[in-house]
Design a protein around this motif. Structure first.
Motif, PDB file in Angstrom:
ATOM      1  N   ALA A   1     -26.878 -60.497  74.570  1.00 36.21           N
ATOM      2  CA  ALA A   1     -27.473 -61.709  75.144  1.00 36.21           C
ATOM      3  C   ALA A   1     -26.491 -62.876  75.148  1.00 36.21           C
ATOM      4  CB  ALA A   1     -28.736 -62.090  74.371  1.00 36.21           C
ATOM      5  N   LYS A   2     -25.550 -62.900  74.206  1.00 36.58           N
ATOM      6  CA  LYS A   2     -24.592 -64.005  74.126  1.00 36.58           C
ATOM      7  C   LYS A   2     -23.536 -63.934  75.229  1.00 36.58           C
ATOM      8  CE  LYS A   2     -25.060 -64.770  69.148  1.00 36.58           C
ATOM      9  NZ  LYS A   2     -24.349 -64.823  67.836  1.00 36.58           N
TER      10      LYS A   2
ATOM     11  N   PHE B   1     -24.101 -65.391  84.450  1.00 32.01           N
ATOM     12  CA  PHE B   1     -24.469 -64.352  85.404  1.00 32.01           C
ATOM     13  C   PHE B   1     -25.712 -64.721  86.217  1.00 32.01           C
ATOM     14  CE2 PHE B   1     -22.590 -60.829  82.475  1.00 32.01           C
ATOM     15  CZ  PHE B   1     -21.322 -61.263  82.809  1.00 32.01           C
ATOM     16  N   GLU B   2     -26.496 -65.684  85.724  1.00 33.98           N
ATOM     17  CA  GLU B   2     -27.823 -65.920  86.296  1.00 33.98           C
ATOM     18  C   GLU B   2     -27.796 -66.469  87.720  1.00 33.98           C
ATOM     19  OE1 GLU B   2     -26.686 -69.469  83.727  1.00 33.98           O
ATOM     20  OE2 GLU B   2     -26.669 -67.280  83.535  1.00 33.98           O
ATOM     21  N   ASP B   3     -26.678 -67.071  88.145  1.00 36.67           N
ATOM     22  CA  ASP B   3     -26.625 -67.646  89.495  1.00 36.67           C
ATOM     23  C   ASP B   3     -25.662 -66.888  90.405  1.00 36.67           C
ATOM     24  OD1 ASP B   3     -24.373 -68.377  88.174  1.00 36.67           O
ATOM     25  OD2 ASP B   3     -24.333 -70.445  88.888  1.00 36.67           O
TER      26      ASP B   3
ATOM     27  N   ASN C   1     -28.555 -65.963  75.659  1.00 37.26           N
ATOM     28  CA  ASN C   1     -28.354 -66.813  74.493  1.00 37.26           C
ATOM     29  C   ASN C   1     -26.992 -67.514  74.594  1.00 37.26           C
ATOM     30  OD1 ASN C   1     -28.535 -68.046  72.017  1.00 37.26           O
ATOM     31  ND2 ASN C   1     -28.103 -66.206  70.824  1.00 37.26           N
ATOM     32  N   PRO C   2     -26.907 -68.601  75.366  1.00 33.57           N
ATOM     33  CA  PRO C   2     -25.619 -69.278  75.544  1.00 33.57           C
ATOM     34  C   PRO C   2     -25.199 -70.041  74.288  1.00 33.57           C
ATOM     35  CG  PRO C   2     -27.353 -70.489  76.650  1.00 33.57           C
ATOM     36  CD  PRO C   2     -27.988 -69.237  76.127  1.00 33.57           C
ATOM     37  N   LYS C   3     -23.900 -70.295  74.178  1.00 31.81           N
ATOM     38  CA  LYS C   3     -23.386 -71.020  73.024  1.00 31.81           C
ATOM     39  C   LYS C   3     -23.854 -72.477  73.060  1.00 31.81           C
ATOM     40  CE  LYS C   3     -19.174 -68.253  72.421  1.00 31.81           C
ATOM     41  NZ  LYS C   3     -17.692 -68.281  72.415  1.00 31.81           N
TER      42      LYS C   3
ATOM     43  N   PHE D   1     -35.077 -67.109  79.086  1.00 30.94           N
ATOM     44  CA  PHE D   1     -35.322 -65.828  79.735  1.00 30.94           C
ATOM     45  C   PHE D   1     -35.168 -65.998  81.248  1.00 30.94           C
ATOM     46  CE2 PHE D   1     -37.361 -65.371  75.676  1.00 30.94           C
ATOM     47  CZ  PHE D   1     -37.150 -64.037  75.344  1.00 30.94           C
ATOM     48  N   THR D   2     -34.536 -65.025  81.882  1.00 26.27           N
ATOM     49  CA  THR D   2     -34.327 -65.109  83.320  1.00 26.27           C
ATOM     50  C   THR D   2     -34.098 -63.704  83.890  1.00 26.27           C
ATOM     51  OG1 THR D   2     -33.018 -66.182  85.061  1.00 26.27           O
ATOM     52  CG2 THR D   2     -31.819 -65.357  83.147  1.00 26.27           C
TER      53      THR D   2
END
Length: 263
Positions: free
Chosen positions: A128-129, A134-136, A167-169, A175-176
């Motif tokens: 997750a980290k 990647f989401e866009d 889970n970004p720093k 959630f996406t």
């Protein structure tokens, strides 16, 4: 004072330098800020462009004259161009170096747009980290993917269109869905420990067996392909009169003899 909130970006529009193409109606219109598009393919779109000698040469070489395989490659490029992430597939291009795999990745990047493309490794999908950013995107390339010993859980989640945790720093987890197609590029096929068929039924494998002779390699070939992008898009969109044929072509490649041999 506050500017109006940004609207939703329509999924049926593809932006070019000189306008916007509706991937469903094939209607080409001038840019409109109310489309809320945030990225575009950095080339002009020409409805009349059909001359693509370098692309045709590459396609004939990697398909080894097999018309069915050539059509299947065009179907893959169509899926990338129109971001058919909902087809729940991923691509794997494999075999020796110098066989045209990098050209395939470059063409895919042209059609998706450089701003919509990101590079990753299969291991990133399982953590997750490592999913931040990647989401866009609409295309995820895994170039020179080395040996992988996992079960492909992250790959299945992304290609299946499932909700996943990022889970970004130094930021709050969220959630996406990652609405991107994944292309694995390697010299040796990936091996997955998963045995339930969840990965296999998503893998569309292209086996590039022929290697370009050293005397025929052109270091400017990718640049020449770039200038043909308008004609390539036209060929990809015109290759299948029936929209259902594109998905059938990829299913055919998925179950082809060469894909079974690679597995």
């Amino acid at each position: 004072a506050q500017l109006p909130r940004m609207g939703e970006m329509p999924c049926d529009l593809i932006a070019f330098d000189n306008g916007v193409l509706n991937r469903n109606t094939l209607e080409f219109k001038p840019h409109n800020r109310l489309n809320w598009l945030t990225a575009c393919i950095p080339h002009n779109y020409d409805e009349q462009a059909t001359n693509t000698p370098h692309f045709d040469k590459w396609l004939n070489f990697v398909s080894d004259g097999n018309q069915d395989k050539a059509r299947n490659i065009l179907a893959a490029l169509y899926a990338i161009l129109t971001n058919r992430y909902n087809w729940q597939i991923c691509f794997e291009v494999t075999r020796k170096g110098g066989s045209g795999k990098s050209v395939f990745a470059n063409i895919a990047t042209l059609l998706a747009g450089e701003r919509n493309t990101i590079s990753a490794k299969l291991e990133d999908f399982d953590n997750a980290k490592d999913l931040e950013g990647f989401e866009d995107k609409t295309l995820i390339l895994c170039p020179e993917q080395s040996k992988y010993g996992g079960n492909g859980g992250g790959l299945k989640t992304i290609s299946g269109g499932d909700l996943l945790r990022v889970n970004p720093k130094h930021k709050k987890p969220f959630f996406t869905k990652i609405t991107a197609l994944i292309m694995l590029i390697n010299n040796e096929p990936c091996r997955f420990t998963e045995r339930a068929g969840g990965v296999d039924r998503r893998r569309v494998i292209f086996d590039f067996k022929k290697v370009v002779p050293e005397s025929e390699r052109d270091p400017t070939f990718t640049e020449k392909i770039t200038f043909e992008v308008g004609g390539i898009i036209r060929k990809v969109l015109d290759a299948f009169p029936d929209s259902l044929e594109k998905k059938k072509a990829l299913n055919s490649q998925m179950n082809s003899q060469e894909a079974l041999e690679v597995k």
